[in-house]
Scaffold this active site. Structure first.
Site, PDB file in Angstrom:
ATOM      1  N   ASP A 190      -4.311  -4.446  42.856  1.00  0.00           N
ATOM      2  CA  ASP A 190      -5.125  -5.133  41.847  1.00  0.00           C
ATOM      3  C   ASP A 190      -4.478  -5.015  40.457  1.00  0.00           C
ATOM      4  OD1 ASP A 190      -7.775  -6.497  41.308  1.00  0.00           O
ATOM      5  OD2 ASP A 190      -7.913  -4.815  39.923  1.00  0.00           O
TER       6      ASP A 190
ATOM      7  N   LYS B 103      -2.641  -7.853  38.006  1.00  0.00           N
ATOM      8  CA  LYS B 103      -2.929  -8.062  36.571  1.00  0.00           C
ATOM      9  C   LYS B 103      -1.630  -8.052  35.746  1.00  0.00           C
ATOM     10  CE  LYS B 103      -7.490  -6.111  36.917  1.00  0.00           C
ATOM     11  NZ  LYS B 103      -8.289  -4.920  36.912  1.00  0.00           N
TER      12      LYS B 103
HETATM   13  N1  LIG Z   1     -16.723  -6.681  40.058  1.00  0.00           N
HETATM   14  C1  LIG Z   1     -15.953  -6.616  38.966  1.00  0.00           C
HETATM   15  O1  LIG Z   1     -16.102  -5.744  38.119  1.00  0.00           O
HETATM   16  C2  LIG Z   1     -14.878  -7.655  38.749  1.00  0.00           C
HETATM   17  C3  LIG Z   1     -14.136  -7.662  37.552  1.00  0.00           C
HETATM   18  C4  LIG Z   1     -13.120  -8.637  37.366  1.00  0.00           C
HETATM   19  C5  LIG Z   1     -12.872  -9.539  38.370  1.00  0.00           C
HETATM   20  N2  LIG Z   1     -13.597  -9.496  39.524  1.00  0.00           N
HETATM   21  C6  LIG Z   1     -13.292 -10.430  40.589  1.00  0.00           C
HETATM   22  O2  LIG Z   1     -14.453 -11.172  40.906  1.00  0.00           O
HETATM   23  C7  LIG Z   1     -14.384 -11.586  42.271  1.00  0.00           C
HETATM   24  C8  LIG Z   1     -15.708 -11.291  42.951  1.00  0.00           C
HETATM   25  O3  LIG Z   1     -15.934  -9.905  42.961  1.00  0.00           O
HETATM   26  P1  LIG Z   1     -17.348  -9.335  43.457  1.00  0.00           P
HETATM   27  O4  LIG Z   1     -17.362  -7.918  43.069  1.00  0.00           O
HETATM   28  O5  LIG Z   1     -18.433 -10.243  43.017  1.00  0.00           O
HETATM   29  O6  LIG Z   1     -17.174  -9.484  45.051  1.00  0.00           O
HETATM   30  P2  LIG Z   1     -18.347  -9.531  46.181  1.00  0.00           P
HETATM   31  O7  LIG Z   1     -19.589  -8.912  45.654  1.00  0.00           O
HETATM   32  O8  LIG Z   1     -17.753  -9.011  47.428  1.00  0.00           O
HETATM   33  O9  LIG Z   1     -18.629 -11.088  46.353  1.00  0.00           O
HETATM   34  C9  LIG Z   1     -17.687 -11.956  46.905  1.00  0.00           C
HETATM   35  C10 LIG Z   1     -18.403 -13.247  47.264  1.00  0.00           C
HETATM   36  O10 LIG Z   1     -17.410 -14.193  47.649  1.00  0.00           O
HETATM   37  C11 LIG Z   1     -17.863 -14.843  48.842  1.00  0.00           C
HETATM   38  N3  LIG Z   1     -16.733 -15.395  49.582  1.00  0.00           N
HETATM   39  C12 LIG Z   1     -15.748 -14.745  50.243  1.00  0.00           C
HETATM   40  N4  LIG Z   1     -14.873 -15.618  50.781  1.00  0.00           N
HETATM   41  C13 LIG Z   1     -15.323 -16.859  50.433  1.00  0.00           C
HETATM   42  C14 LIG Z   1     -14.872 -18.180  50.689  1.00  0.00           C
HETATM   43  N5  LIG Z   1     -13.775 -18.407  51.420  1.00  0.00           N
HETATM   44  N6  LIG Z   1     -15.591 -19.213  50.206  1.00  0.00           N
HETATM   45  C15 LIG Z   1     -16.717 -19.021  49.485  1.00  0.00           C
HETATM   46  N7  LIG Z   1     -17.205 -17.784  49.197  1.00  0.00           N
HETATM   47  C16 LIG Z   1     -16.509 -16.723  49.673  1.00  0.00           C
HETATM   48  C17 LIG Z   1     -18.587 -13.764  49.595  1.00  0.00           C
HETATM   49  O11 LIG Z   1     -19.392 -14.349  50.576  1.00  0.00           O
HETATM   50  P3  LIG Z   1     -19.792 -13.590  51.944  1.00  0.00           P
HETATM   51  O12 LIG Z   1     -20.858 -12.630  51.525  1.00  0.00           O
HETATM   52  O13 LIG Z   1     -20.264 -14.691  52.805  1.00  0.00           O
HETATM   53  O14 LIG Z   1     -18.550 -12.918  52.433  1.00  0.00           O
HETATM   54  C18 LIG Z   1     -19.370 -13.135  48.437  1.00  0.00           C
HETATM   55  O15 LIG Z   1     -20.511 -13.911  48.144  1.00  0.00           O
HETATM   56  C19 LIG Z   1     -13.183 -10.852  42.877  1.00  0.00           C
HETATM   57  O16 LIG Z   1     -12.079 -11.727  42.953  1.00  0.00           O
HETATM   58  C20 LIG Z   1     -12.896  -9.738  41.875  1.00  0.00           C
HETATM   59  O17 LIG Z   1     -11.540  -9.359  41.828  1.00  0.00           O
HETATM   60  C21 LIG Z   1     -14.579  -8.595  39.716  1.00  0.00           C
HETATM   61  N1  LIG Z   2     -10.864  -4.051  40.430  1.00  0.00           N
HETATM   62  C1  LIG Z   2     -11.191  -4.635  39.158  1.00  0.00           C
HETATM   63  C2  LIG Z   2     -12.679  -4.778  38.984  1.00  0.00           C
HETATM   64  C3  LIG Z   2     -13.268  -5.428  40.165  1.00  0.00           C
HETATM   65  O1  LIG Z   2     -12.564  -6.643  40.349  1.00  0.00           O
HETATM   66  C4  LIG Z   2     -10.682  -3.783  38.032  1.00  0.00           C
HETATM   67  O2  LIG Z   2     -10.506  -2.628  38.249  1.00  0.00           O
HETATM   68  O3  LIG Z   2     -10.487  -4.278  36.956  1.00  0.00           O
END
Ligand SMILES: NC(=O)c1ccc[n+]([C@@H]2O[C@H](COP(=O)([O-])OP(=O)(O)OC[C@H]3O[C@@H](n4cnc5c(N)ncnc54)[C@H](OP(=O)(O)O)[C@@H]3O)[C@@H](O)[C@H]2O)c1
Ligand SMILES: N[C@@H](CCO)C(=O)O
Length: 357
Positions: free
Chosen positions: A217, A221
């Protein structure tokens, strides 16, 4: 009134918070900005829910009750039939395969806003091809949350670069997930795997935490920032310290990793035991522009140093440039978490909407 029509893919931690934040901001945006944000389609990996105009606050119940299995073409057909304009696809998935739809979506009239880092970290060929497709179709791609969640890292770096500033180095605690994990592990007497479980429960890690622990990850970045600075780099060229034993990654399932993650405890306990009283462990990423060296590693830091004194899930980015000299430009704050990340996605939608009619 300018109308923006959002199709949201990924209803997990980030995606669901985006929906709630958009719904909460809707009225104010209509009154103050003459801007209407609608979300006519939401989808996860298996199920989509279509509605006329926009989902409302009962979207979760409606999604469960009336969602149905879908293909990407169903989404495109629906928005085309409805005649929706100013279409924005939000990628709030962590999917490696969803990005294969970007080109089609762009050709079919969508702009893209992504929290998912995958599209920017595949091969240079994919990266360039995507940008070619955006230019050809007059579409925009915003992805500020790819680095530092809601922190303004990409726009700051991009702005400096565009303005002709010579950027020499970027160093930082790039991962909010690993910041939380190592801040807590360094301070508390819990095992590493216990702290990891805690971070997962708080929604602070990637859906598969091995993506954080393997350094991938942070590697992604670094690559995204390097490419913003027009360095031709691939993920495979980054020197990455991997914290996941080989037998628990690769072909091994996430379920197997969850059962055996306590196997990580020994090495990390040893590292902690080797610390001096005034030291803590920090997970750091470094990008040296002159050499093109990109590195992800664990380091020991003095508790009183800038990185050593970070708290919670804070990230910190030091940008060294010609004009800033010895004292880098520093951007610091929560680097993970659904609320800050979703806010960054909503801010991207608003920045994008300023460029639309
Ligand atoms: N959490 C953070 O702090 C953070 C910070 C920066 C960036 N991000 C990024 O944000 C994104 C989401 O993170 P999250 O924490 O929200 O993950 P999450 O809670 O696991 O949610 C992922 C979602 O994506 C859906 N999904 C997976 N494959 C898919 C597809 N092919 N088509 C449509 N939907 C799909 C999943 O559906 P199902 O439930 O059906 O599998 C679920 O609803 C990631 O890329 C992560 O790197 C997160
Ligand atoms: N793994 C990310 C947050 C979840 O996407 C980070 O550490 O910035």
């Amino acid at each position: 009134m300018k109308k923006i029509n959002i199709v949201l893919f990924g209803t997990g931690n980030v995606g669901s918070t985006v929906i709630n934040q958009v719904l909460a901001a809707r009225e104010k945006l209509q009154q103050e900005e003459n801007l209407e944000l609608n979300i006519p389609v939401i989808a996860n990996s298996t199920t989509a829910f279509f509605v006329k105009q926009t989902v409302n606050r009962s979207w979760e119940t409606n999604f469960s009750a009336s969602g149905f299995p879908y293909k990407i073409s169903d989404v495109i057909d629906y928005v085309t039939q409805q005649g929706y304009e100013n279409l924005v696809a939000i990628d709030a998935t962590a999917s490696e395969s969803f990005v294969d739809h970007y080109k089609l979506l762009i050709e079919q009239g969508f702009h893209v806003v992504a929290a998912n880092k995958v599209a920017n970290t595949l091969s240079s060929e994919f990266y360039e091809d995507l940008r070619k497709s955006l230019r050809k179709n007059g579409k925009f791609f915003y992805y500020e949350t790819n680095v530092g969640a809601g922190l303004p890292i990409i726009q700051t770096l991009h702005g400096l670069y565009q303005a002709g500033e010579e950027i020499t180095r970027v160093r930082g605690v790039f991962s909010g997930s690993l910041s939380y994990i190592f801040n807590t592990f360094s301070e508390e007497s819990k095992s590493f795997s216990e702290v990891l479980t805690e971070a997962e429960k708080k929604g602070l890690t990637e859906p598969d935490p091995r993506v954080d622990l393997s350094g991938k990850d942070v590697g992604r970045k670094l690559l995204i920032l390097a490419r913003e600075l027009k360095l031709k780099k691939e993920l495979s060229e980054i020197n990455i310290q991997d914290l996941v034993p080989k037998h628990l990654n690769g072909k091994s399932s996430l379920k197997n990793f969850q059962l055996k993650k306590h196997e990580l405890d020994g090495d990390l306990e040893k590292l902690k035991a080797d610390l001096e009283e005034d030291e803590v462990i920090r997970h750091v990423g470094e990008l040296e522009i002159a050499t093109g060296n990109l590195e992800v590693k664990l380091v020991k830091e003095k508790r009183t140093s800038a990185f050593g004194s970070l708290k919670n899930a804070d990230s910190s980015f030091e940008i060294y440039t010609e004009s800033y000299g010895e004292q880098p430009l520093v951007i610091q704050g929560a680097g993970a978490g659904a609320a800050v990340t979703a806010r960054g996605v909503v801010a991207d939608i608003l920045r994008l909407s300023e460029r639309l009619n």
